[in-house]
Design a protein around this motif. Structure first.
Motif, PDB file in Angstrom:
ATOM      1  N   VAL A   1       0.842  -1.195   0.000  1.00 40.59           N
ATOM      2  CA  VAL A   1       0.000   0.000   0.000  1.00 40.59           C
ATOM      3  C   VAL A   1       0.878   1.246   0.000  1.00 40.59           C
ATOM      4  CG1 VAL A   1      -1.911   1.169   1.155  1.00 40.59           C
ATOM      5  CG2 VAL A   1      -1.690  -1.327   1.326  1.00 40.59           C
ATOM      6  N   SER A   2       0.623   2.143  -0.976  1.00 44.62           N
ATOM      7  CA  SER A   2       1.425   3.361  -1.072  1.00 44.62           C
ATOM      8  C   SER A   2       0.623   4.464  -1.751  1.00 44.62           C
ATOM      9  CB  SER A   2       2.703   3.097  -1.866  1.00 44.62           C
ATOM     10  OG  SER A   2       2.391   2.915  -3.233  1.00 44.62           O
ATOM     11  N   ASN A   3       1.224   5.642  -1.784  1.00 45.33           N
ATOM     12  CA  ASN A   3       0.639   6.772  -2.508  1.00 45.33           C
ATOM     13  C   ASN A   3       1.080   6.776  -3.969  1.00 45.33           C
ATOM     14  OD1 ASN A   3       1.201   7.909   0.492  1.00 45.33           O
ATOM     15  ND2 ASN A   3      -0.733   8.617  -0.319  1.00 45.33           N
TER      16      ASN A   3
ATOM     17  N   ASN B   1      -0.531  -4.348  -5.651  1.00 47.52           N
ATOM     18  CA  ASN B   1      -0.147  -2.972  -5.335  1.00 47.52           C
ATOM     19  C   ASN B   1      -1.418  -2.156  -5.188  1.00 47.52           C
ATOM     20  OD1 ASN B   1       2.463  -3.709  -5.505  1.00 47.52           O
ATOM     21  ND2 ASN B   1       2.977  -2.462  -7.271  1.00 47.52           N
ATOM     22  N   VAL B   2      -1.551  -1.502  -4.051  1.00 51.52           N
ATOM     23  CA  VAL B   2      -2.715  -0.670  -3.777  1.00 51.52           C
ATOM     24  C   VAL B   2      -2.239   0.773  -3.745  1.00 51.52           C
ATOM     25  CG1 VAL B   2      -4.539  -0.134  -2.125  1.00 51.52           C
ATOM     26  CG2 VAL B   2      -3.789  -2.509  -2.440  1.00 51.52           C
ATOM     27  N   ILE B   3      -2.743   1.569  -4.668  1.00 56.36           N
ATOM     28  CA  ILE B   3      -2.394   2.988  -4.725  1.00 56.36           C
ATOM     29  C   ILE B   3      -3.550   3.759  -4.091  1.00 56.36           C
ATOM     30  CG2 ILE B   3      -1.762   4.944  -6.189  1.00 56.36           C
ATOM     31  CD1 ILE B   3       0.196   2.570  -6.372  1.00 56.36           C
ATOM     32  N   VAL B   4      -3.244   4.476  -3.021  1.00 57.11           N
ATOM     33  CA  VAL B   4      -4.260   5.279  -2.341  1.00 57.11           C
ATOM     34  C   VAL B   4      -4.060   6.745  -2.711  1.00 57.11           C
ATOM     35  CG1 VAL B   4      -4.506   3.645  -0.438  1.00 57.11           C
ATOM     36  CG2 VAL B   4      -2.845   5.502  -0.258  1.00 57.11           C
TER      37      VAL B   4
ATOM     38  N   VAL C   1      -3.462   8.278   4.555  1.00 55.58           N
ATOM     39  CA  VAL C   1      -4.457   7.561   3.758  1.00 55.58           C
ATOM     40  C   VAL C   1      -4.065   6.084   3.634  1.00 55.58           C
ATOM     41  CG1 VAL C   1      -5.625   7.419   1.524  1.00 55.58           C
ATOM     42  CG2 VAL C   1      -5.127   9.652   2.523  1.00 55.58           C
ATOM     43  N   ALA C   2      -2.798   5.815   3.386  1.00 58.75           N
ATOM     44  CA  ALA C   2      -2.351   4.416   3.304  1.00 58.75           C
ATOM     45  C   ALA C   2      -2.529   3.725   4.657  1.00 58.75           C
ATOM     46  CB  ALA C   2      -0.889   4.355   2.865  1.00 58.75           C
ATOM     47  N   ASP C   3      -2.216   4.438   5.725  1.00 56.92           N
ATOM     48  CA  ASP C   3      -2.375   3.867   7.067  1.00 56.92           C
ATOM     49  C   ASP C   3      -3.836   3.504   7.335  1.00 56.92           C
ATOM     50  OD1 ASP C   3       0.277   4.525   7.218  1.00 56.92           O
ATOM     51  OD2 ASP C   3       0.026   6.083   8.731  1.00 56.92           O
ATOM     52  N   MET C   4      -4.738   4.394   6.959  1.00 62.84           N
ATOM     53  CA  MET C   4      -6.165   4.128   7.184  1.00 62.84           C
ATOM     54  C   MET C   4      -6.625   2.910   6.376  1.00 62.84           C
ATOM     55  SD  MET C   4      -7.947   7.884   7.497  1.00 62.84           S
ATOM     56  CE  MET C   4      -7.102   8.673   6.136  1.00 62.84           C
ATOM     57  N   TRP C   5      -6.131   2.778   5.127  1.00 63.05           N
ATOM     58  CA  TRP C   5      -6.514   1.637   4.289  1.00 63.05           C
ATOM     59  C   TRP C   5      -6.109   0.335   4.973  1.00 63.05           C
ATOM     60  CZ3 TRP C   5      -4.989  -2.701   1.777  1.00 63.05           C
ATOM     61  CH2 TRP C   5      -5.789  -3.158   0.734  1.00 63.05           C
TER      62      TRP C   5
END
Length: 150
Positions: free
Chosen positions: A29-31, A44-47, A53-57
């Motif tokens: 998870v990253s920006n 790969n999860v792009i927030v 925001v990544a922390d909340m995801w």
């Protein structure tokens, strides 16, 4: 599952290697700005950009039986509270028994830095020994989860 707080994570490749060996779904998870893995077990999860925001995801999804890789102490506290196992990049496990002290130390250091704007340094570099401790700790946690899961 494994969740990786990936923006400043120095052990992404190690996590992928161990997760593949254990056939575990892994969320990185990253920006953005990371090269996507071709591994079908790694998503790969792009927030969106924004603070935490990544922390909340990650915090919304991690729970019992999951492993979270992060150096972010408030995120670690949320994940520990949700029942997930948490590892820092150097292999240090964050648990219900130690997260309170780790949070307090983090807050104290933030206060000291704020009180002395000329304070320099403070962080240690990431070493081969840290990487080795991380790999060992991740393997031990995954083995423990396997033993505990019916």
């Amino acid at each position: 599952m494994i969740y990786v707080d990936a923006d400043a994570c120095p052990v992404k490749a190690e996590v992928e290697r161990v997760a593949t060996r254990h056939r575990l779904q892994t969320y990185v998870v990253s920006n953005g700005g990371l090269r996507p893995s071709q591994n079908p077990l790694v998503e790969n999860v792009i927030v969106p950009d924004g603070p935490d925001v990544a922390d909340m995801w990650i915090a919304e999804r991690a729970g019992p039986g999951d492993v979270v890789i992060t150096g972010d102490i408030p995120l670690a506290a949320k994940c520990v509270e949700a029942g997930a196992r948490v590892l820092k990049h150097n292999g240090e496990a964050l648990t219900a028994a130690n997260i309170g002290n780790v949070l307090a130390t983090r807050d104290l250091m933030a206060d000291l830095r704020a009180a002395d704007p000329f304070r320099q340094g403070g962080g240690k570099g990431f070493t081969k020994a840290d990487r080795s401790r991380f790999l060992d700790a991740l393997e031990r946690i995954l083995q423990a989860i396997k033993r505990e899961t019916p």
